[in-house]
Enzyme design. Structure first.
Site, PDB file in Angstrom:
ATOM      1  N   GLY A  11      47.787  80.842   5.167  1.00  0.00           N
ATOM      2  CA  GLY A  11      46.470  80.304   5.560  1.00  0.00           C
ATOM      3  C   GLY A  11      45.650  79.909   4.353  1.00  0.00           C
ATOM      4  N   GLY A  12      46.336  79.547   3.260  1.00  0.00           N
ATOM      5  CA  GLY A  12      45.651  79.243   1.995  1.00  0.00           C
ATOM      6  C   GLY A  12      44.855  77.961   2.027  1.00  0.00           C
ATOM      7  CE1 TYR A 139      41.486  85.176  15.706  1.00  0.00           C
ATOM      8  CE2 TYR A 139      39.844  86.825  16.289  1.00  0.00           C
ATOM      9  CZ  TYR A 139      40.437  86.013  15.352  1.00  0.00           C
ATOM     10  OH  TYR A 139      39.991  86.024  14.043  1.00  0.00           O
ATOM     11  CB  VAL A 169      34.078  83.822   7.385  1.00  0.00           C
ATOM     12  CG1 VAL A 169      34.141  83.450   5.902  1.00  0.00           C
ATOM     13  CG2 VAL A 169      34.774  85.146   7.635  1.00  0.00           C
TER      14      VAL A 169
HETATM   15  P1  NDP Z   1      41.087  78.646   9.231  1.00  0.00           P
HETATM   16  O1  NDP Z   1      41.151  78.219  10.655  1.00  0.00           O
HETATM   17  O2  NDP Z   1      40.111  77.982   8.329  1.00  0.00           O
HETATM   18  O3  NDP Z   1      42.522  78.462   8.582  1.00  0.00           O
HETATM   19  C1  NDP Z   1      43.653  78.876   9.263  1.00  0.00           C
HETATM   20  C2  NDP Z   1      44.783  78.826   8.287  1.00  0.00           C
HETATM   21  O4  NDP Z   1      45.966  79.284   8.936  1.00  0.00           O
HETATM   22  C3  NDP Z   1      45.081  77.410   7.768  1.00  0.00           C
HETATM   23  O5  NDP Z   1      45.480  77.499   6.422  1.00  0.00           O
HETATM   24  C4  NDP Z   1      46.241  76.976   8.655  1.00  0.00           C
HETATM   25  O6  NDP Z   1      47.067  76.005   8.036  1.00  0.00           O
HETATM   26  C5  NDP Z   1      46.981  78.302   8.788  1.00  0.00           C
HETATM   27  N1  NDP Z   1      47.823  78.354   9.968  1.00  0.00           N
HETATM   28  C6  NDP Z   1      47.429  78.343  11.268  1.00  0.00           C
HETATM   29  N2  NDP Z   1      48.493  78.400  12.078  1.00  0.00           N
HETATM   30  C7  NDP Z   1      49.594  78.435  11.263  1.00  0.00           C
HETATM   31  C8  NDP Z   1      50.983  78.486  11.499  1.00  0.00           C
HETATM   32  N3  NDP Z   1      51.476  78.518  12.751  1.00  0.00           N
HETATM   33  N4  NDP Z   1      51.827  78.506  10.438  1.00  0.00           N
HETATM   34  C9  NDP Z   1      51.337  78.473   9.180  1.00  0.00           C
HETATM   35  N5  NDP Z   1      50.023  78.451   8.879  1.00  0.00           N
HETATM   36  C10 NDP Z   1      49.170  78.413   9.917  1.00  0.00           C
HETATM   37  O7  NDP Z   1      40.928  80.212   9.214  1.00  0.00           O
HETATM   38  P2  NDP Z   1      39.876  81.098   8.407  1.00  0.00           P
HETATM   39  O8  NDP Z   1      40.037  80.838   6.959  1.00  0.00           O
HETATM   40  O9  NDP Z   1      38.565  80.953   9.075  1.00  0.00           O
HETATM   41  O10 NDP Z   1      40.395  82.568   8.755  1.00  0.00           O
HETATM   42  C11 NDP Z   1      41.250  83.292   7.883  1.00  0.00           C
HETATM   43  C12 NDP Z   1      41.504  84.650   8.495  1.00  0.00           C
HETATM   44  O11 NDP Z   1      40.280  85.349   8.624  1.00  0.00           O
HETATM   45  C13 NDP Z   1      42.131  84.589   9.886  1.00  0.00           C
HETATM   46  O12 NDP Z   1      43.123  85.579   9.989  1.00  0.00           O
HETATM   47  C14 NDP Z   1      40.965  84.880  10.804  1.00  0.00           C
HETATM   48  O13 NDP Z   1      41.414  85.490  11.988  1.00  0.00           O
HETATM   49  C15 NDP Z   1      40.136  85.814   9.957  1.00  0.00           C
HETATM   50  N6  NDP Z   1      38.720  85.822  10.284  1.00  0.00           N
HETATM   51  C16 NDP Z   1      38.005  84.643  10.290  1.00  0.00           C
HETATM   52  C17 NDP Z   1      36.663  84.678  10.603  1.00  0.00           C
HETATM   53  C18 NDP Z   1      35.832  83.436  10.611  1.00  0.00           C
HETATM   54  O14 NDP Z   1      34.645  83.531  10.941  1.00  0.00           O
HETATM   55  N7  NDP Z   1      36.357  82.285  10.246  1.00  0.00           N
HETATM   56  C19 NDP Z   1      35.977  85.946  10.950  1.00  0.00           C
HETATM   57  C20 NDP Z   1      36.819  87.101  10.828  1.00  0.00           C
HETATM   58  C21 NDP Z   1      38.138  87.023  10.539  1.00  0.00           C
HETATM   59  P3  NDP Z   1      46.715  74.414   8.169  1.00  0.00           P
HETATM   60  O15 NDP Z   1      45.505  74.185   7.302  1.00  0.00           O
HETATM   61  O16 NDP Z   1      47.902  73.713   7.627  1.00  0.00           O
HETATM   62  O17 NDP Z   1      46.452  74.168   9.622  1.00  0.00           O
END
Ligand code: NDP
Length: 318
Positions: A11-12, A139, A169
């Site tokens: 998820g970088g 989720y 976030v």
């Molecule tokens: P984003 O939606 O911004 O990013 C999701 C990331 O996961 C992207 O890099 C995406 O890749 C990757 N991804 C999704 N599905 C797949 C898959 N099937 N295979 C490989 N990569 C995948 O997420 P956030 O940065 O917001 O969240 C990061 C973490 O923090 C998550 O685990 C989330 O549950 C947790 N979190 C987030 C909060 C928020 O408010 N945003 C609050 C609390 C927890 P690509 O870019 O290529 O699609």
């Protein structure tokens, strides 16, 4: 320079992953090789694709952020996909980390996976106490299972797999899609569109009374890096701003209006669903470890996010 640690960040390319990349680039990374992955590197729902990633990079450490993530309305209508995709992703990443001898995994839960009916403030011991809010149960149960798995990998195999629990976030590189984003990026997109169309009413769904804790992605990034380097417990740790920093959605809307210098009115649509009234979490465990950590003031973090969006709205996720 030798690089003893090879750290992959699943998820970088997301909101949190991009913030970690920025902090690591700014603060240096002696002895650490960082690799930021996106879904382009392989679909983590697929075991073979995940195995290829682990074979290619041979990580010693994993920050596991990849997840199917969405706001209230997207969750409401897609609980099954949120449950299945996240269970597959988490199982593949944790099992391959175990099989390839990864020394430490830090995975991400969320304060919205806590029980719906609960006492406040919420703390780390309450994750499994009662069902989550019905709007996002898919989720939430998938995320809760990370904690169950972490304990099982530790008990049976001695693995140091742990998890962090961030509050909401926001920051640069968020998902600014109107249909499936979280509240701050969704409102940023909406207000931007309102201004572009020359309208003078900024419509906000719900009464505006709900309370939320918001953490700036760059503060969260610093804390997750600290967890990777220093936190040795399997038990999760809440990464949130202090309880006193909780704000209402009305305050969020007002802060956005200031950052955009919008001169029109905010209109709250009280007929719309607005999720849990509050989910106040305590960061007292974090404060025991890091009593002096300084969070970016909310107004400054909002302004930086709005400025980033204005400069990048064409490439921002929509
Ligand atoms: P984003 O939606 O911004 O990013 C999701 C990331 O996961 C992207 O890099 C995406 O890749 C990757 N991804 C999704 N599905 C797949 C898959 N099937 N295979 C490989 N990569 C995948 O997420 P956030 O940065 O917001 O969240 C990061 C973490 O923090 C998550 O685990 C989330 O549950 C947790 N979190 C987030 C909060 C928020 O408010 N945003 C609050 C609390 C927890 P690509 O870019 O290529 O699609």
């Amino acid at each position: 320079m030798s690089e003893d640690k090879v750290i992959i960040v699943t998820g970088g390319s997301g909101l949190v992953g991009k913030a970690i990349e920025k902090i690591v680039t700014e603060e240096g990374k002696e002895g650490e090789k960082w690799i930021f992955l996106s879904s382009q590197d392989g679909d983590l729902c697929d075991y073979a694709a995940t195995e290829n990633i682990f074979k290619k990079y041979k990580p010693t450490h994993v920050i596991h952020l990849a997840a199917m993530v969405g706001g209230l309305f997207h969750n409401l209508s897609h609980n099954l996909e949120f449950l299945r995709n996240n269970m597959h992703i988490n199982d593949n990443v944790l099992q391959l980390s175990f099989e390839t001898g990864v020394k430490k995994v830090v995975s991400c839960l969320s304060t919205c996976v806590f029980p719906d009916k609960t006492s406040y403030p919420i703390d780390e011991t309450m994750v499994h106490n009662a069902p989550p809010h019905p709007s996002n149960y898919g989720y939430s149960y998938a995320k809760r299972l990370i904690d169950v798995a972490n304990h099982a990998y530790n008990e049976q195999h001695g693995c140091t797999f742990t998890s962090v629990i961030p509050c909401n976030v926001f920051g640069p590189h968020d998902n600014f899609n109107l249909e499936c984003s979280h509240v701050i990026p969704g409102l940023i997109r909406k207000l931007y569109n309102t201004i572009e169309k020359g309208e003078d009413k900024f419509y906000v769904l719900g009464s505006g009374a709900q309370l939320r804790q918001f953490i700036y992605s760059r503060d969260l990034a610093k804390l997750i890096i600290w967890v990777l380097r220093n936190y040795e417990e399997v038990e999760p740790i809440i990464l949130s701003v202090d309880e006193q920093a909780e704000v209402t959605i009305k305050q969020v809307a007002e802060e956005l209006v200031k950052s955009f210098n919008f001169k029109g009115d905010i209109v709250f649509d009280k007929t719309k669903s607005e999720g849990q009234y509050k989910k106040t979490a305590t960061n007292s465990k974090l404060r025991k470890y890091l009593p002096n950590f300084q969070f970016t003031p909310f107004d400054i973090a909002v302004k930086e996010t709005v400025d980033w969006f204005k400069a990048n709205h064409k490439i921002a996720r929509n």
